[in-house]
Scaffold this motif. Structure first.
Motif, PDB file in Angstrom:
ATOM      1  N   ASP A  39      -9.585  28.258  21.615  1.00  0.00           N
ATOM      2  CA  ASP A  39      -8.792  27.076  22.022  1.00  0.00           C
ATOM      3  C   ASP A  39      -7.505  27.222  22.242  1.00  0.00           C
ATOM      4  O   ASP A  39      -7.083  26.425  23.064  1.00  0.00           O
ATOM      5  CB  ASP A  39      -8.954  25.745  20.861  1.00  0.00           C
ATOM      6  CG  ASP A  39     -10.030  25.494  20.470  1.00  0.00           C
ATOM      7  OD1 ASP A  39     -10.946  25.224  21.358  1.00  0.00           O
ATOM      8  OD2 ASP A  39     -10.417  25.138  19.068  1.00  0.00           O
ATOM      9  N   PRO A 160      -8.077  23.610  16.131  1.00  0.00           N
ATOM     10  CA  PRO A 160      -8.016  23.084  17.574  1.00  0.00           C
ATOM     11  C   PRO A 160      -6.778  22.154  18.243  1.00  0.00           C
ATOM     12  O   PRO A 160      -6.869  21.956  19.119  1.00  0.00           O
ATOM     13  CB  PRO A 160      -9.429  22.507  17.731  1.00  0.00           C
ATOM     14  CG  PRO A 160     -10.252  23.112  16.466  1.00  0.00           C
ATOM     15  CD  PRO A 160      -9.193  23.469  15.548  1.00  0.00           C
ATOM     16  N   ILE A 246     -15.668  21.723  25.042  1.00  0.00           N
ATOM     17  CA  ILE A 246     -14.721  22.628  24.881  1.00  0.00           C
ATOM     18  C   ILE A 246     -14.633  23.408  26.420  1.00  0.00           C
ATOM     19  O   ILE A 246     -13.549  23.646  26.790  1.00  0.00           O
ATOM     20  CB  ILE A 246     -14.778  23.412  23.897  1.00  0.00           C
ATOM     21  CG1 ILE A 246     -14.466  22.675  22.407  1.00  0.00           C
ATOM     22  CG2 ILE A 246     -13.884  24.865  23.945  1.00  0.00           C
ATOM     23  CD1 ILE A 246     -14.852  23.684  21.282  1.00  0.00           C
ATOM     24  N   PHE A 267      -6.467  16.754  23.503  1.00  0.00           N
ATOM     25  CA  PHE A 267      -7.632  17.485  22.873  1.00  0.00           C
ATOM     26  C   PHE A 267      -7.190  17.668  21.185  1.00  0.00           C
ATOM     27  O   PHE A 267      -8.313  17.803  20.351  1.00  0.00           O
ATOM     28  CB  PHE A 267      -7.416  18.944  23.364  1.00  0.00           C
ATOM     29  CG  PHE A 267      -8.591  19.875  22.946  1.00  0.00           C
ATOM     30  CD1 PHE A 267      -9.845  20.001  23.702  1.00  0.00           C
ATOM     31  CD2 PHE A 267      -8.531  20.794  22.005  1.00  0.00           C
ATOM     32  CE1 PHE A 267     -10.709  20.812  23.510  1.00  0.00           C
ATOM     33  CE2 PHE A 267      -9.384  21.906  21.789  1.00  0.00           C
ATOM     34  CZ  PHE A 267     -10.674  21.803  22.469  1.00  0.00           C
TER      35      PHE A 267
END
Length: 424
Positions: A39, A160, A246, A267
């Motif tokens: 990420d 994340p 993702i 996100f």
């Protein structure tokens, strides 16, 4: 259980002092390194593509997709090695590989070479996503294990939320190469933590020989159990749908829906929903049982995905109609992932390492491969992703029904059960 966690192999006094909350934090930190490697790259994909001469906008997704696929391939091996040599030494080797290859990625000059190094890094460090589950299985069973996995996932799922922001912060003061340097530094700190504080959790009587026959039998046993296998493949599918999100999130959310600089925050907000869901799951799973909670979540997941398909086909879909539904479906994974993993691993006390490896292999290879397919299907709309979410949810339900012989919501372990379950 909030006191010290003793080791079955009589560790040194330094190791003997690790406590419940430190144990949770360490397991989460190990798993978080893999999430960071994925990420933290997202805000930098455009810069990486520009710096290394990549013109195809979808090709930049492979920096993430290749890592995911090779993590799955690599997960076949560390579990069996850890069943023979112990959890600690295998973890330390994986951490060393993570550090060395992060630094190698930082100095690469060609995009194909970067993909190759990312593949090797994922293979070398795959144990970081496999062995925490085996270590937890060494200590707990039943719904207590599901609660522990969910608790670890709370911390893990917060990563994340901060990883894209961390990547964005690095880009503000330095180039994208420094993201890899930061990853290497963090892995070095976690490696020191493991070296100083983690006791060996593998019971001496459970050590397995490094022979092809026993390894294949142990792995085969974890894939032949009907009550387990539907959960392994089912979780692979819903994980694949999430990986599809993702892979395409920077293009879909950041560019198509116009989030721009807000992308890391949005996100991260979806990851926060997932962390909250894991927190709730950790509070309720021992009361209601992993099966009841996860089966309910799968059914709701399918309904939400159906609404996402409908919205994606309406004209003029906006960021404000897409993100709440996406966040809701990601949050539902908090009631599916840890519980599915606990149910699938429950029967394999004596071969927890091999079982965790082969199950992680199936989940990651299928999930990552599916995620690449979904990401590459991106067509400047949310339609491919929405249909993938719905189809993966429906197939996951069918697989669970197979494992449960057509019956949902059963509870097969007593509340709070932590007694190890014998190998079938």
């Amino acid at each position: 259980m909030h006191g010290p966690l003793p080791s079955p192999e009589q560790p040194t006094s330094a190791h003997r002092e690790i406590h419940h909350f430190e144990f949770i934090a360490l397991m989460a930190a190990l798993m978080a390194l893999q999430a960071l490697a994925i990420d933290a790259m997202l805000p930098a994909l455009g810069d990486i593509a520009s710096a290394l001469g990549v013109s195809d906008p979808n090709r930049r997704q492979l920096v993430v997709g290749i890592f995911l696929v090779c993590s799955g391939l690599g997960s076949l091996f560390p579990g069996s090695l850890a069943d023979r040599y112990g959890r600690r030494p295998v973890l330390l080797v994986c951490l060393g590989g993570y550090v060395a290859l992060s630094l190698a990625c930082a100095v690469v000059m060609q995009f194909d070479a970067l993909l190759g190094l990312r593949a090797v890094q994922a293979l070398a460090s795959a144990g970081l996503s496999v062995l925490p589950s085996a270590i937890i299985r060494d200590r707990f069973g039943g719904d207590r294990m599901a609660r522990m996995l969910s608790t670890v996932s709370i911390v893990f799922m917060l990563v994340p939320m901060i990883a894209p922001t961390m990547g964005q912060a690095v880009l503000l003061v330095a180039g994208w190469r420094w993201i890899f340097v930061v990853l290497g530094a963090l892995a070095s700190l976690v490696g020191l933590w493991v070296w100083l504080r983690l006791p060996e959790t593998l019971h001496p009587d459970y050590r397995q020989p490094i022979e092809v026959g026993p390894i294949l039998r142990n792995m085969g046993a974890s894939l032949r159990d009907r009550g387990s296998i539907g959960y392994v493949f089912g979780s692979a599918l819903v994980m694949g749908a999430m990986f599809g999100y993702i892979n395409s999130a920077q293009q879909l959310v950041g560019e198509h829906f116009g989030a721009g600089p807000r992308f890391p925050l949005l996100f991260g907000a979806t990851a926060l929903m997932l962390a909250i869901a894991n927190l709730v799951n950790s509070r309720i799973v021992e009361r209601f049982g992993a099966r009841r909670v996860s089966h309910t979540a799968v059914l709701i997941y399918i309904v939400v995905a159906g609404f996402q398909v409908l919205l994606s086909h309406l004209p003029g879909q906006t960021l404000y109609s897409f993100m709440p539904m996406m966040a809701m479906n990601i949050a539902l994974l908090g009631f599916i992932g840890a519980n599915f993993g606990s149910i699938a691993l429950q029967p394999f006390a004596r071969i927890a390492g091999a079982a965790a490896s082969v199950q992680a292999f199936v989940r990651m290879v299928i999930g990552a491969g599916l995620g690449i397919v979904i990401g590459q299907a991106y067509d400047d709309s949310a339609r491919p992703l929405s249909w993938a979410l719905l189809l993966c949810g429906l197939t996951c339900l069918a697989l669970v029904l197979f494992s449960e012989r057509g019956r949902l919501f059963r509870r097969l372990t007593p509340p709070g059960g932590s007694r190890p379950v014998a190998q079938p």
